[in-house]
Design a protein around this motif. Structure first.
Motif, mmCIF file in Angstrom:
data_model
loop_
_atom_site.group_PDB
_atom_site.id
_atom_site.type_symbol
_atom_site.label_atom_id
_atom_site.label_comp_id
_atom_site.label_asym_id
_atom_site.label_seq_id
_atom_site.Cartn_x
_atom_site.Cartn_y
_atom_site.Cartn_z
ATOM 1 N N UNK A 90 77.786 36.080 13.385
ATOM 2 C CA UNK A 90 77.056 36.323 12.137
ATOM 3 C C UNK A 90 77.639 35.490 11.000
ATOM 4 N N UNK A 91 78.951 35.418 10.922
ATOM 5 C CA UNK A 91 79.578 34.641 9.858
ATOM 6 C C UNK A 91 79.275 33.159 9.965
ATOM 7 N N UNK A 92 79.298 32.631 11.170
ATOM 8 C CA UNK A 92 78.996 31.214 11.370
ATOM 9 C C UNK A 92 77.562 30.904 10.965
ATOM 10 N N UNK A 107 81.058 25.209 14.052
ATOM 11 C CA UNK A 107 81.883 26.361 13.727
ATOM 12 C C UNK A 107 82.085 27.276 14.925
ATOM 13 N N UNK A 108 81.049 27.410 15.771
ATOM 14 C CA UNK A 108 81.207 28.261 16.953
ATOM 15 C C UNK A 108 82.255 27.682 17.890
ATOM 16 N N UNK A 109 82.214 26.376 18.096
ATOM 17 C CA UNK A 109 83.176 25.760 19.010
ATOM 18 C C UNK A 109 84.593 25.852 18.466
ATOM 19 N N UNK A 133 80.481 27.725 26.712
ATOM 20 C CA UNK A 133 81.334 28.765 26.129
ATOM 21 C C UNK A 133 80.587 30.089 26.049
ATOM 22 N N UNK A 134 79.313 30.044 25.631
ATOM 23 C CA UNK A 134 78.524 31.268 25.506
ATOM 24 C C UNK A 134 78.360 31.950 26.866
ATOM 25 N N UNK A 135 78.050 31.166 27.893
ATOM 26 C CA UNK A 135 77.881 31.729 29.237
ATOM 27 C C UNK A 135 79.192 32.337 29.737
ATOM 28 N N UNK A 136 80.296 31.642 29.484
ATOM 29 C CA UNK A 136 81.597 32.148 29.920
ATOM 30 C C UNK A 136 81.919 33.482 29.262
ATOM 31 N N UNK A 137 81.667 33.597 27.955
ATOM 32 C CA UNK A 137 81.952 34.842 27.246
ATOM 33 C C UNK A 137 81.066 35.972 27.741
ATOM 34 N N UNK A 138 79.774 35.675 27.967
ATOM 35 C CA UNK A 138 78.864 36.706 28.460
ATOM 36 C C UNK A 138 79.286 37.186 29.837
ATOM 37 N N UNK A 139 79.623 36.256 30.725
ATOM 38 C CA UNK A 139 80.061 36.637 32.068
ATOM 39 C C UNK A 139 81.354 37.445 32.028
ATOM 40 N N UNK A 140 82.245 37.058 31.117
ATOM 41 C CA UNK A 140 83.518 37.755 31.004
ATOM 42 C C UNK A 140 83.309 39.201 30.588
ATOM 43 N N UNK A 141 82.401 39.412 29.636
ATOM 44 C CA UNK A 141 82.123 40.776 29.183
ATOM 45 C C UNK A 141 81.347 41.549 30.245
#
Length: 333
Positions: A70-72, A213-215, A27-35
């Motif tokens: 940050x909240x998580x 929580x992140x997932x 998920x983290x890699x997907x979000x970074x690539x998307x941005x």
């Protein structure tokens, strides 16, 4: 079975003890690539409607992800390192006084609604009156500093939205806690049996909490951002304007939308801000309903407290949130 039911959904050890990436890393890699590839991706779609969808979707994610992360992390720190017995000792003994005190405790315990459900269950197990634990469950995801800061960032031209959200959410939490004292029955709450386990490492518990929580919150954020973008593109502007023009229908529509989208409270303000066709009052209702009543919360409450509890508590909270949110919005705007 341990008291921490958070699944280990991140990287795991391989057969030879090596590390293998898991769903969190994906998920983290997907979000970074998307941005990172936002501009090239936008260039691949020539249809203006698809470009609008991409712009809204990425904008919501880019604004919301820092607050979510940050909240998580802060929620995991508090959940792991603050003894559960502390809250039972800190709250007033009288149930009626414990309700507003537990609601205000949400200010110092940042986190999304995903974490507030198991914490409320733990509070009840530790002897906290259910009314106070339920008030905390409703208040914590809505009035903590991270959520209110995110709301201020999402509504830079309307700082009163922060005050309105805090006051309405606090009033709803207290009202529902007192309502439970008046009408609630102990047999409606059936907590699952869980044996205490003190052998686990705190660092492992911290990372397990973060992964969980992140997932959950990250996944629902992506869904919410996609839904917001789709609404802005697919639904005809005339429909939205017609719906938004009716003060009653606009409130009910966004209240229902909040239940269906199930967006994390640390990110829902950015989705609400994107629904600019609607009045500030209807968007306030969206912000107070979402952290208290949505599909994922109803499911989690049924699993933690039992179905008899969920089928009573969720509808009552929905009605209370709509009425209080509308009243606060009518006074402020």
């Amino acid at each position: 079975m341990t008291t921490d039911s958070r699944p280990a959904t991140s990287g795991t050890a391989g057969p030879a003890g090596g590390w293998r990436p898991g769903s969190v890393e994906a998920l983290a890699v997907l979000l970074v690539l998307l941005v990172a590839f936002r501009s090239p991706l936008a260039g691949l779609v020539s249809d203006p409607r698809l470009q609008t969808w991409t712009t809204v979707f990425v904008s919501v994610l880019v604004q919301a992800v820092p607050f979510l992360v940050f909240g998580v992390a802060l929620s995991a720190v508090i959940a792991v390192f603050v003894p559960r017995s502390f809250w039972a000792k800190a709250l007033p003994r009288h149930p009626a006084a414990a309700v507003p005190a537990a609601s205000l405790a949400g200010v110092v315990l940042p986190g999304c609604e995903c974490g507030s459900v198991p914490i409320a269950g733990s509070l009840i197990r530790r002897g906290v009156t259910p009314a106070a634990a339920l008030a905390f469950l409703l208040a914590a995801p809505a009035i903590n500093p991270i959520v209110l800061t995110a709301t201020a960032v999402a509504f830079p031209g309307n700082p009163e939205m922060v005050v309105a959200r805090a006051l309405a959410s606090l009033a709803i939490a207290i009202a529902m806690g007192w309502l439970w004292l008046r009408l609630g029955r102990s047999e409606w709450i059936r907590l699952p049996h869980r044996a205490d386990d003190g052998d686990g490492s705190r660092s492992r518990a911290f990372w397990a909490a973060c992964r969980h929580d992140v997932m959950h919150a990250g996944g629902f954020l992506v869904i919410g951002a996609a839904a917001a973008a789709t609404i802005n593109v697919v639904v005809p502007e005339s429909w939205l304007q017609g719906l938004a023009a009716d003060p009653v229908l606009s409130v009910l529509a966004l209240a229902t939308l909040a239940v269906l989208l199930s967006i994390c409270s640390e990110a829902d303000a950015f989705v609400a801000a994107s629904l600019s066709q609607f009045s500030l009052t209807s968007r306030l209702v969206f912000l107070v309903v979402g952290p208290m009543v949505d599909l994922k919360l109803i499911s989690m409450q049924a699993g933690m407290f039992g179905r008899r509890f969920a089928v009573r508590f969720a509808p009552a909270t929905f009605v209370t949130a709509v009425l209080v949110g509308t009243a606060v919005g009518a006074v402020i705007w």
